[in-house]
Design an enzyme around this catalytic site. Structure first.
Site, PDB file in Angstrom:
ATOM      1  N   ARG A 270       0.832  -1.221   0.000  1.00  0.00           N
ATOM      2  CA  ARG A 270       0.000   0.000   0.000  1.00  0.00           C
ATOM      3  C   ARG A 270       0.866   1.271   0.000  1.00  0.00           C
ATOM      4  NH1 ARG A 270      -3.144  -3.591  -0.726  1.00  0.00           N
ATOM      5  NH2 ARG A 270      -5.278  -3.762   0.034  1.00  0.00           N
TER       6      ARG A 270
ATOM      7  N   SER B 220     -10.579  -0.424   2.960  1.00  0.00           N
ATOM      8  CA  SER B 220      -9.924  -0.613   4.258  1.00  0.00           C
ATOM      9  C   SER B 220      -9.555   0.753   4.822  1.00  0.00           C
ATOM     10  CB  SER B 220      -8.633  -1.419   4.102  1.00  0.00           C
ATOM     11  OG  SER B 220      -8.905  -2.682   3.576  1.00  0.00           O
TER      12      SER B 220
ATOM     13  N   GLU C 283      -5.247   3.917   6.260  1.00  0.00           N
ATOM     14  CA  GLU C 283      -4.897   3.487   4.904  1.00  0.00           C
ATOM     15  C   GLU C 283      -5.220   4.562   3.861  1.00  0.00           C
ATOM     16  OE1 GLU C 283      -5.171   0.866   1.275  1.00  0.00           O
ATOM     17  OE2 GLU C 283      -6.563   2.280   2.103  1.00  0.00           O
TER      18      GLU C 283
HETATM   19  N1  EPU Z   1     -10.571 -10.805   9.823  1.00  0.00           N
HETATM   20  C1  EPU Z   1     -11.330 -10.854  10.971  1.00  0.00           C
HETATM   21  N2  EPU Z   1     -12.335  -9.940  11.121  1.00  0.00           N
HETATM   22  C2  EPU Z   1     -12.610  -9.007  10.164  1.00  0.00           C
HETATM   23  C3  EPU Z   1     -11.816  -8.950   9.008  1.00  0.00           C
HETATM   24  C4  EPU Z   1     -10.792  -9.862   8.863  1.00  0.00           C
HETATM   25  O1  EPU Z   1     -11.114 -11.684  11.837  1.00  0.00           O
HETATM   26  O2  EPU Z   1     -13.546  -8.225  10.397  1.00  0.00           O
HETATM   27  C5  EPU Z   1      -9.500 -11.827   9.660  1.00  0.00           C
HETATM   28  C6  EPU Z   1     -10.075 -13.165   9.189  1.00  0.00           C
HETATM   29  O3  EPU Z   1      -9.261 -14.196   9.700  1.00  0.00           O
HETATM   30  C7  EPU Z   1      -9.911 -13.117   7.690  1.00  0.00           C
HETATM   31  C8  EPU Z   1      -8.562 -12.394   7.592  1.00  0.00           C
HETATM   32  O4  EPU Z   1      -8.587 -11.432   8.648  1.00  0.00           O
HETATM   33  O5  EPU Z   1      -9.852 -14.390   7.138  1.00  0.00           O
HETATM   34  C9  EPU Z   1      -8.318 -11.713   6.288  1.00  0.00           C
HETATM   35  O6  EPU Z   1      -9.438 -10.884   5.973  1.00  0.00           O
HETATM   36  P1  EPU Z   1      -9.624 -10.345   4.478  1.00  0.00           P
HETATM   37  O7  EPU Z   1      -9.412 -11.436   3.533  1.00  0.00           O
HETATM   38  O8  EPU Z   1     -10.910  -9.616   4.405  1.00  0.00           O
HETATM   39  O9  EPU Z   1      -8.371  -9.410   4.280  1.00  0.00           O
HETATM   40  P2  EPU Z   1      -7.821  -8.165   5.056  1.00  0.00           P
HETATM   41  O10 EPU Z   1      -6.394  -8.410   5.428  1.00  0.00           O
HETATM   42  O11 EPU Z   1      -8.734  -7.781   6.166  1.00  0.00           O
HETATM   43  C10 EPU Z   1      -6.817  -7.061   2.910  1.00  0.00           C
HETATM   44  C11 EPU Z   1      -6.875  -5.753   2.169  1.00  0.00           C
HETATM   45  C12 EPU Z   1      -8.169  -5.625   1.376  1.00  0.00           C
HETATM   46  C13 EPU Z   1      -8.261  -6.794   0.394  1.00  0.00           C
HETATM   47  C14 EPU Z   1      -8.196  -8.113   1.188  1.00  0.00           C
HETATM   48  C15 EPU Z   1      -8.160  -9.336   0.286  1.00  0.00           C
HETATM   49  C16 EPU Z   1      -5.532  -4.204   3.450  1.00  0.00           C
HETATM   50  C17 EPU Z   1      -5.515  -3.000   4.342  1.00  0.00           C
HETATM   51  N3  EPU Z   1      -6.739  -4.637   3.087  1.00  0.00           N
HETATM   52  O12 EPU Z   1      -7.854  -7.033   3.906  1.00  0.00           O
HETATM   53  O13 EPU Z   1      -8.059  -4.433   0.599  1.00  0.00           O
HETATM   54  O14 EPU Z   1      -9.463  -6.745  -0.350  1.00  0.00           O
HETATM   55  O15 EPU Z   1      -6.978  -8.129   1.979  1.00  0.00           O
HETATM   56  O16 EPU Z   1      -6.918  -9.424  -0.339  1.00  0.00           O
HETATM   57  O17 EPU Z   1      -4.475  -4.722   3.104  1.00  0.00           O
HETATM   58  C18 EPU Z   1      -8.533  -2.101   0.544  1.00  0.00           C
HETATM   59  O18 EPU Z   1      -7.312  -1.919   0.496  1.00  0.00           O
HETATM   60  O19 EPU Z   1      -9.349  -1.151   0.545  1.00  0.00           O
HETATM   61  C19 EPU Z   1      -9.048  -3.469   0.651  1.00  0.00           C
HETATM   62  C20 EPU Z   1     -10.344  -3.742   0.783  1.00  0.00           C
END
Ligand code: EPU
Length: 338
Positions: A164, A238, A334
């Site tokens: 990012r 995010s 972010e």
């Molecule tokens: N999780 C939770 N609770 C939540 C959200 C996540 O426990 O409310 C845990 C779960 O274990 C889940 C894991 O985190 O399996 C990963 O969650 P997710 O796949 O939604 O990914 P993220 O790390 O929360 C990142 C990016 C997203 C992107 C997703 C998928 C960042 C800041 N965010 O989210 O990007 O869509 O991975 O690759 O890196 C964005 O940048 O605006 C964005 C949406």
């Protein structure tokens, strides 16, 4: 070039904050930038570049000259032995660009489907999702230096891409306007299905080697299930980054929170799930006034309608404080505050 005064920016920031711009100039060709720079009033004025408004949080009315990037066009400009090179104007809508590449059988962007924003904004935060970052598909870009008026190009290795992050958030912050980007879409394409939900969808489908269109459909379904559509519910994706910690910090946090979700990084250290931490602090699905935390993804803050910047920043600060108190980690925002 088209100039507007006293413009309501609500339609131009996906969080839907009620902010105004004193001057907004629509940039449809590179020549418009040179015209702005030569303008007696606007030439020397501070400038802010607006793309799709999906990763910014405007904190007050903008007195700087807002340049809204609307340079369009998308073409396959070269086919090498290894790749299709696709070029897009910086104002192209990113989700439409991804869909267009797949309709034309240029695979490679399917994991980055439906990310709101413009093609020109994609390199700024090195957009990423479901196991791919823009840098994995990026070839080069064209830009104009807003101080000198000089046009220049940068190759991938000159953009300082990181999680990012890029040179456009550091040394070149506010300094240049990206006009065109070029992507390198591999001919020996292989699906990237490391993300657990994609693996599950592949297993459920029984497809041994899914095509890019199939992966695209899966990614769209995952995003629609987890993330709010800004057209329906104001949000900036995010709101926090996933924090990166070293092995020692990781071990210390894990000792207090054994269920913490984290991912080892190739170069050492770990990326922690900010969404997990926010949820563990009890914020998921909570609403305070007109703002809240999305019920299906705690990283996303939402505008329930009529939210003010004060409400939003107060909620973000309260979340940062509780995560800090519980885990000793200060979450970084972010989106870019302007
Ligand atoms: N999780 C939770 N609770 C939540 C959200 C996540 O426990 O409310 C845990 C779960 O274990 C889940 C894991 O985190 O399996 C990963 O969650 P997710 O796949 O939604 O990914 P993220 O790390 O929360 C990142 C990016 C997203 C992107 C997703 C998928 C960042 C800041 N965010 O989210 O990007 O869509 O991975 O690759 O890196 C964005 O940048 O605006 C964005 C949406």
């Amino acid at each position: 070039m088209q100039i507007e005064n006293n413009v309501d920016l609500r339609p131009f920031n996906t969080f839907g904050l009620p902010i105004k711009a004193a001057t907004l100039i629509h940039i449809r060709r590179e020549a418009d930038i040179h015209q702005v720079l030569a303008h007696p009033e606007y030439g020397r004025a501070p400038k802010f570049i607006l793309g799709g408004g999906s990763n910014i949080v405007p904190t007050c009315d903008l007195q700087s000259v807002v340049l809204k990037i609307e340079i369009m066009g998308r073409h396959m400009v070269q086919a090498t032995d290894q790749a299709w090179i696709v070029e897009a104007g910086a104002g192209e809508n990113w989700p439409d660009l991804v869909a267009w590449t797949l309709e034309n059988d240029f695979p490679g962007l399917e994991n980055l489907a439906l990310i709101p924003g413009t093609a020109g904004a994609a390199p700024i935060q090195n957009i990423g999702a479901y196991g791919i970052e823009l840098k994995d598909r990026f070839l080069s870009l064209d830009a104009v230096d807003l101080k000198t008026g000089r046009s220049f190009s940068l190759a991938a290795e000159q953009c300082g891409f990181d999680y990012r992050d890029s040179i456009f958030k550091r040394n070149l912050s506010g300094r240049c306007m990206i006009t065109r980007v070029r992507l390198h879409l591999p001919k020996n394409w292989k699906p990237v299905l490391d993300y657990p939900d994609l693996q599950r969808l592949r297993q459920d489908s029984g497809a041994a080697r899914p095509c890019a269109r199939q992966v695209y459909e899966w990614v769209c379904a995952l995003r629609r299930a987890k993330l709010p559509d800004p057209a329906m519910l104001g949000n900036a994706g995010s709101f926090f980054k996933n924090p990166i910690v070293n092995n020692k910090q990781h071990a210390a946090i894990l000792a207090c929170a054994p269920d913490m979700v984290s991912y080892p990084l190739p170069g050492g250290g770990f990326k922690l799930s900010a969404g997990w931490m926010i949820e563990a602090c009890g914020w998921k699905g909570r609403r305070i006034g007109n703002v809240g935390v999305y019920a299906r993804q705690a990283l996303v803050l939402i505008n329930h309608g009529g939210a003010s910047i004060q409400e939003l920043m107060a909620l973000a600060a309260a979340i940062q404080d509780s995560v800090h108190q519980r885990f000793g980690i200060r979450l970084e925002l972010e989106p870019t505050l302007i």
